[in-house]
Motif scaffolding. Structure first.
Motif, PDB file in Angstrom:
ATOM      1  N   TYR A  67       0.845  -1.204   0.000  1.00 33.00           N
ATOM      2  CA  TYR A  67       0.000   0.000   0.000  1.00 33.00           C
ATOM      3  C   TYR A  67       0.876   1.248   0.000  1.00 33.00           C
ATOM      4  CZ  TYR A  67       1.041   0.612   5.002  1.00 33.00           C
ATOM      5  OH  TYR A  67       1.688   0.793   6.198  1.00 33.00           O
ATOM      6  N   ILE A  68       0.291   2.339  -0.504  1.00 26.94           N
ATOM      7  CA  ILE A  68       0.876   3.687  -0.358  1.00 26.94           C
ATOM      8  C   ILE A  68      -0.272   4.568   0.104  1.00 26.94           C
ATOM      9  CG2 ILE A  68       2.014   5.639  -1.466  1.00 26.94           C
ATOM     10  CD1 ILE A  68       3.024   3.739  -3.630  1.00 26.94           C
ATOM     11  N   VAL A  69      -0.116   5.137   1.301  1.00 24.36           N
ATOM     12  CA  VAL A  69      -1.192   5.950   1.889  1.00 24.36           C
ATOM     13  C   VAL A  69      -0.628   7.307   2.292  1.00 24.36           C
ATOM     14  CG1 VAL A  69      -2.738   6.150   3.887  1.00 24.36           C
ATOM     15  CG2 VAL A  69      -2.549   3.979   2.694  1.00 24.36           C
ATOM     16  N   ARG A  84       4.635   3.947   2.953  1.00 24.04           N
ATOM     17  CA  ARG A  84       4.630   2.739   2.121  1.00 24.04           C
ATOM     18  C   ARG A  84       4.795   1.516   3.017  1.00 24.04           C
ATOM     19  NH1 ARG A  84       7.029   6.488  -1.242  1.00 24.04           N
ATOM     20  NH2 ARG A  84       6.413   6.386  -3.444  1.00 24.04           N
ATOM     21  N   TRP A 115      -6.152   0.136   6.071  1.00 28.39           N
ATOM     22  CA  TRP A 115      -5.190   0.926   5.292  1.00 28.39           C
ATOM     23  C   TRP A 115      -5.257   0.583   3.808  1.00 28.39           C
ATOM     24  CZ3 TRP A 115      -4.407   4.410   8.629  1.00 28.39           C
ATOM     25  CH2 TRP A 115      -4.375   4.070   9.992  1.00 28.39           C
ATOM     26  N   ARG A 132      -8.270   2.372   2.685  1.00 28.96           N
ATOM     27  CA  ARG A 132      -7.999   3.813   2.587  1.00 28.96           C
ATOM     28  C   ARG A 132      -7.228   4.133   1.300  1.00 28.96           C
ATOM     29  NH1 ARG A 132      -6.279   8.042   7.321  1.00 28.96           N
ATOM     30  NH2 ARG A 132      -5.510   9.692   5.951  1.00 28.96           N
ATOM     31  N   MET A 133      -6.267   3.243   0.953  1.00 31.83           N
ATOM     32  CA  MET A 133      -5.506   3.449  -0.289  1.00 31.83           C
ATOM     33  C   MET A 133      -6.450   3.388  -1.498  1.00 31.83           C
ATOM     34  SD  MET A 133      -2.387   1.200  -1.950  1.00 31.83           S
ATOM     35  CE  MET A 133      -3.449  -0.211  -2.279  1.00 31.83           C
ATOM     36  N   ASP A 134      -7.376   2.395  -1.476  1.00 36.09           N
ATOM     37  CA  ASP A 134      -8.340   2.249  -2.581  1.00 36.09           C
ATOM     38  C   ASP A 134      -9.206   3.506  -2.724  1.00 36.09           C
ATOM     39  OD1 ASP A 134      -7.332  -0.250  -3.084  1.00 36.09           O
ATOM     40  OD2 ASP A 134      -8.893  -1.306  -1.958  1.00 36.09           O
ATOM     41  N   GLU A 164      -8.352   6.538  -1.810  1.00 34.71           N
ATOM     42  CA  GLU A 164      -7.519   7.625  -2.321  1.00 34.71           C
ATOM     43  C   GLU A 164      -7.362   7.507  -3.843  1.00 34.71           C
ATOM     44  OE1 GLU A 164      -3.759   7.968  -0.316  1.00 34.71           O
ATOM     45  OE2 GLU A 164      -4.674   8.219   1.646  1.00 34.71           O
TER      46      GLU A 164
END
Length: 414
Positions: free
Chosen positions: A359-361, A395, A404, A407-409, A411
């Motif tokens: 993920y990248i948030v 990351r 999380w 949340r990434m999805d 974004e």
């Protein structure tokens, strides 16, 4: 006080490939049960004798050895029927037990939790129930030696109806304890915490590795079945991610069916795991047989599809340069000497990354609480602060159902 014991084993066409290892294991089990081995009687024959396992002549020899060595107990490396043990006992004049009863005895000594004690008592009663007739001599030993520990003589000398009632009562109690354990396990699974289970052949070093990683201070001795009751401990990876590690009972060749059944719930602790850590004694002479025993039992428990990292332990006892692993992915370490702790942590981290989603948030500057939660719940690889936009770019890797990942999805959708 240790009892003077004679071990008896028959090498047949079926058992010739692992007979020596099996006898060596029987000796280890006997020592774990505090028995002093005074003689080991072995015999080669195409198949075992139906009445006495070893045949009439060898029984006479065994009786003479019992007298000569002043033995107090004979342990057979075979499952004995009630009739066989009674016949041999009458001829040699001392109590006779088999490998199964010996293992049950060790379990009776080792069980600590309420469930563990109930499971042992259940296995012992079910095993001993058909053996009550003609067992007067061995069951009335006041010292309560090897093979008689656990439920206690008084229970076994009462009528079968009482024992059957006790078995029913234990089964009911075990179901209640299992239901409670299942609720706890479901709660853990819903918490999105990454769960690992330690499995492996008995005495491979599972508890030592648990202590190495978590400072759990569990009982870890060079003995068979040092751990019986499942123990779950929290472990934080160096990056901060919180995981749990569950230690379980060791596997063994020819594990009595009574114990597979009785300890199903104990081994089932590992069924809901995200990753199994299979500990193997790299120095064991019959290492590949031990690996096969564990893998076969995992199939029996329908757990063979769970991802697994094999940890070859006791590297200090072998030549590392000539060692060839047989299971993959794997890592070679020595838990006793703390050597390879970093290597072990890195290997576990790599497997966790393979099983989680990347993920990248982005987090706002005022979301410090969320950042600390993220570090605890996921494997954070990097965090950078974007001064221009005043937010963190984080990351890492997380479970699919994680907040999380969602949340990434979100974004990405926005």
């Amino acid at each position: 006080m240790s009892e003077r014991v004679i071990l008896v084993g028959v090498e047949t066409d079926e058992t010739k490939y692992n007979f020596l290892e099996s006898m060596h294991e029987l000796a280890g089990l006997t020592k774990t049960a505090h028995g002093e081995i005074v003689f080991s009687l072995t015999q080669k024959r195409p198949r075992i004798d139906r009445q006495t396992i070893i045949g009439k002549g060898k029984v006479e020899e065994l009786a003479q050895l019992v007298d000569a060595h002043e033995a107090e107990l004979v342990i057979f490396n075979h499952a004995l029927t009630p009739r066989q043990s009674q016949t041999i006992e009458e001829r040699v004049g001392v109590p006779v037990i088999d490998r199964i009863q010996l293992i049950l005895d060790i379990f009776a000594q080792r069980a600590r939790s309420k469930e563990g004690k109930l499971q042992v008592e259940l296995a012992q009663l079910e095993y001993l129930l058909p053996r009550l007739t003609g067992q007067g001599q061995s069951l009335s030993r006041l010292g309560g030696g090897i093979g008689t520990r656990g439920p206690g003589e008084t229970k076994l000398e009462t009528d079968r109806r009482h024992i059957r009632r006790r078995v029913s009562a234990i089964k009911k109690e075990v179901k209640e304890v299992e239901a409670h354990r299942e609720r706890s396990r479901q709660k853990r699974q819903q918490s999105s915490v990454f769960q690992m289970g330690l499995i492996g052949y008995t005495n491979a070093g599972k508890s030592t590795i648990l202590n190495l990683l978590t400072n759990a201070d569990t009982y870890s001795e060079d003995q068979l079945f040092a751990t019986l009751d499942p123990l779950t401990k929290r472990w934080h990876l160096p990056q901060g991610m919180e995981t749990t590690i569950t230690d379980t009972v060791g596997f063994i060749q020819d594990l009595p069916t009574q114990l597979v059944d009785a300890f199903q719930s104990t081994l089932e602790e590992s069924r809901g795991m995200d990753l199994l850590l299979h500990i193997v004694d790299a120095s064991a002479e019959d290492r590949q047989q031990q690996e096969k025993t564990v893998n076969d039992l995992l199939k029996d428990l329908h757990m063979e599809t769970i991802p697994m990292l094999t940890i070859y332990n006791k590297a200090d006892r072998i030549d590392e340069f000539t060692f060839t692993p047989t299971l993959f992915p794997s890592v070679l370490i020595s838990a006793k000497t703390n050597r390879g702790k970093e290597l072990l942590e890195d290997s576990i981290k790599q497997e966790i990354m393979n099983l989680l989603e990347p993920y990248i948030v982005t987090l706002n500057a005022d979301e410090g609480q969320a950042l600390s939660e993220m570090k605890r719940e996921t494997l954070v690889l990097s965090e950078t602060f974007d001064e221009e936009n005043e937010h963190y770019i984080v990351r890492g890797f997380a479970k699919k159902n994680s907040l999380w990942i969602r949340r990434m999805d979100d974004e990405l959708d926005n």
